[in-house]
Design a protein around this motif. Structure first.
Motif, PDB file in Angstrom:
ATOM      1  N   CYS A  22       0.861  -1.181   0.000  1.00 50.72           N
ATOM      2  CA  CYS A  22       0.000   0.000   0.000  1.00 50.72           C
ATOM      3  C   CYS A  22       0.897   1.231   0.000  1.00 50.72           C
ATOM      4  N   ALA A  23       0.842   1.947  -1.083  1.00 47.70           N
ATOM      5  CA  ALA A  23       1.644   3.146  -1.257  1.00 47.70           C
ATOM      6  C   ALA A  23       0.835   4.363  -0.841  1.00 47.70           C
ATOM      7  N   ALA A  24       1.457   5.224  -0.053  1.00 48.41           N
ATOM      8  CA  ALA A  24       0.794   6.453   0.365  1.00 48.41           C
ATOM      9  C   ALA A  24       0.894   7.480  -0.757  1.00 48.41           C
ATOM     10  N   SER A  25      -0.223   8.005  -1.171  1.00 44.59           N
ATOM     11  CA  SER A  25      -0.272   8.982  -2.242  1.00 44.59           C
ATOM     12  C   SER A  25      -0.729  10.324  -1.693  1.00 44.59           C
ATOM     13  N   GLY A  26       0.113  11.340  -1.830  1.00 42.01           N
ATOM     14  CA  GLY A  26      -0.273  12.677  -1.403  1.00 42.01           C
ATOM     15  C   GLY A  26      -0.008  12.994   0.053  1.00 42.01           C
ATOM     16  N   PHE A  27       0.624  12.090   0.781  1.00 47.91           N
ATOM     17  CA  PHE A  27       0.957  12.385   2.170  1.00 47.91           C
ATOM     18  C   PHE A  27       2.168  11.556   2.578  1.00 47.91           C
ATOM     19  N   ASN A  28       2.812  12.000   3.679  1.00 48.20           N
ATOM     20  CA  ASN A  28       4.005  11.331   4.186  1.00 48.20           C
ATOM     21  C   ASN A  28       3.604  10.273   5.197  1.00 48.20           C
ATOM     22  N   LEU A  29       3.993   9.046   4.914  1.00 48.15           N
ATOM     23  CA  LEU A  29       3.583   7.930   5.765  1.00 48.15           C
ATOM     24  C   LEU A  29       4.362   7.865   7.081  1.00 48.15           C
ATOM     25  N   ASP A  30       5.448   8.625   7.192  1.00 49.10           N
ATOM     26  CA  ASP A  30       6.306   8.578   8.388  1.00 49.10           C
ATOM     27  C   ASP A  30       5.516   8.813   9.671  1.00 49.10           C
ATOM     28  N   ASN A  77       7.693   5.169   1.438  1.00 50.91           N
ATOM     29  CA  ASN A  77       6.318   5.633   1.717  1.00 50.91           C
ATOM     30  C   ASN A  77       5.291   4.524   1.472  1.00 50.91           C
ATOM     31  N   THR A  78       5.651   3.303   1.850  1.00 56.29           N
ATOM     32  CA  THR A  78       4.841   2.132   1.511  1.00 56.29           C
ATOM     33  C   THR A  78       4.754   1.150   2.672  1.00 56.29           C
ATOM     34  N   GLY A  79       3.573   0.544   2.821  1.00 54.82           N
ATOM     35  CA  GLY A  79       3.385  -0.536   3.763  1.00 54.82           C
ATOM     36  C   GLY A  79       3.197  -1.850   3.019  1.00 54.82           C
ATOM     37  N   PHE A  80       3.404  -2.955   3.756  1.00 51.75           N
ATOM     38  CA  PHE A  80       3.329  -4.270   3.126  1.00 51.75           C
ATOM     39  C   PHE A  80       2.577  -5.256   4.031  1.00 51.75           C
ATOM     40  N   LEU A  81       1.985  -6.258   3.402  1.00 50.64           N
ATOM     41  CA  LEU A  81       1.392  -7.363   4.132  1.00 50.64           C
ATOM     42  C   LEU A  81       1.741  -8.642   3.376  1.00 50.64           C
ATOM     43  N   GLN A  82       2.614  -9.443   3.976  1.00 47.02           N
ATOM     44  CA  GLN A  82       2.989 -10.725   3.382  1.00 47.02           C
ATOM     45  C   GLN A  82       1.984 -11.770   3.850  1.00 47.02           C
ATOM     46  N   LEU A  83       1.369 -12.444   2.894  1.00 42.55           N
ATOM     47  CA  LEU A  83       0.377 -13.469   3.186  1.00 42.55           C
ATOM     48  C   LEU A  83       0.958 -14.820   2.796  1.00 42.55           C
ATOM     49  N   THR A  84       0.975 -15.770   3.712  1.00 39.37           N
ATOM     50  CA  THR A  84       1.464 -17.105   3.404  1.00 39.37           C
ATOM     51  C   THR A  84       0.437 -18.143   3.849  1.00 39.37           C
ATOM     52  N   ASN A  85       0.603 -19.360   3.328  1.00 38.82           N
ATOM     53  CA  ASN A  85      -0.302 -20.459   3.676  1.00 38.82           C
ATOM     54  C   ASN A  85      -1.765 -20.011   3.583  1.00 38.82           C
ATOM     55  N   LEU A  86      -2.102 -19.406   2.473  1.00 44.19           N
ATOM     56  CA  LEU A  86      -3.444 -18.853   2.302  1.00 44.19           C
ATOM     57  C   LEU A  86      -4.501 -19.944   2.224  1.00 44.19           C
ATOM     58  N   ALA A  87      -5.677 -19.617   2.714  1.00 48.81           N
ATOM     59  CA  ALA A  87      -6.809 -20.535   2.737  1.00 48.81           C
ATOM     60  C   ALA A  87      -8.011 -19.862   2.070  1.00 48.81           C
TER      61      ALA A  87
END
Length: 124
Positions: A22-30, A77-87
């Motif tokens: 998820c990339a922040a657009s138009g603002f600083n994610l800090d 300026n980006t967040g991440f979510l790693q998904l494993t062993n999905l059901a």
């Protein structure tokens, strides 16, 4: 436009993995804590995971513990979510948002800057 832009979703088989961004657009994610949420068809939106501004504190709902990993890269300026062993029950539209967070469950801020989400579909 000030919002998050989510990406990385797709269709996978049970047991598969995806990395959502998820990339922040138009603002600083800090200056923002980040929360990931998801909504399956016919169901209410539910919280998945939360991360603090610095990334040194995280929280997971039981549904994702041991399978999902939340992280962030403030330089990008980006967040991440790693998904494993999905059901199949992980099938949903996944969103990120700015949240109020200390150490427990996070809650969306009034100005959460929701994006359009990224679809995750898990089926055989």
């Amino acid at each position: 436009q000030v919002q998050f832009v989510e990406s990385g979703g797709g269709s996978v088989q049970p047991g598969g993995s995806l990395r959502l961004s998820c990339a922040a657009s138009g603002f600083n994610l800090d200056y923002s804590n980040i929360g990931w949420f998801r909504q399956a068809p016919g169901k209410e939106r539910e919280r998945v995971a939360c991360i603090s501004r610095s990334g040194d504190s995280t929280y997971y709902e039981d549904s994702g513990k041991g399978r999902f990993t939340i992280s962030r890269d403030n330089a990008k300026n980006t967040g991440f979510l790693q998904l494993t062993n999905l059901a199949p029950e992980d099938t949903a539209l996944y969103f990120c948002a700015r949240v109020q967070y200390h150490s427990g469950p996070c809650r969306p801020l009034e100005f959460a800057y929701w994006g359009q989400g990224t679809q995750v579909t898990v089926s055989s």
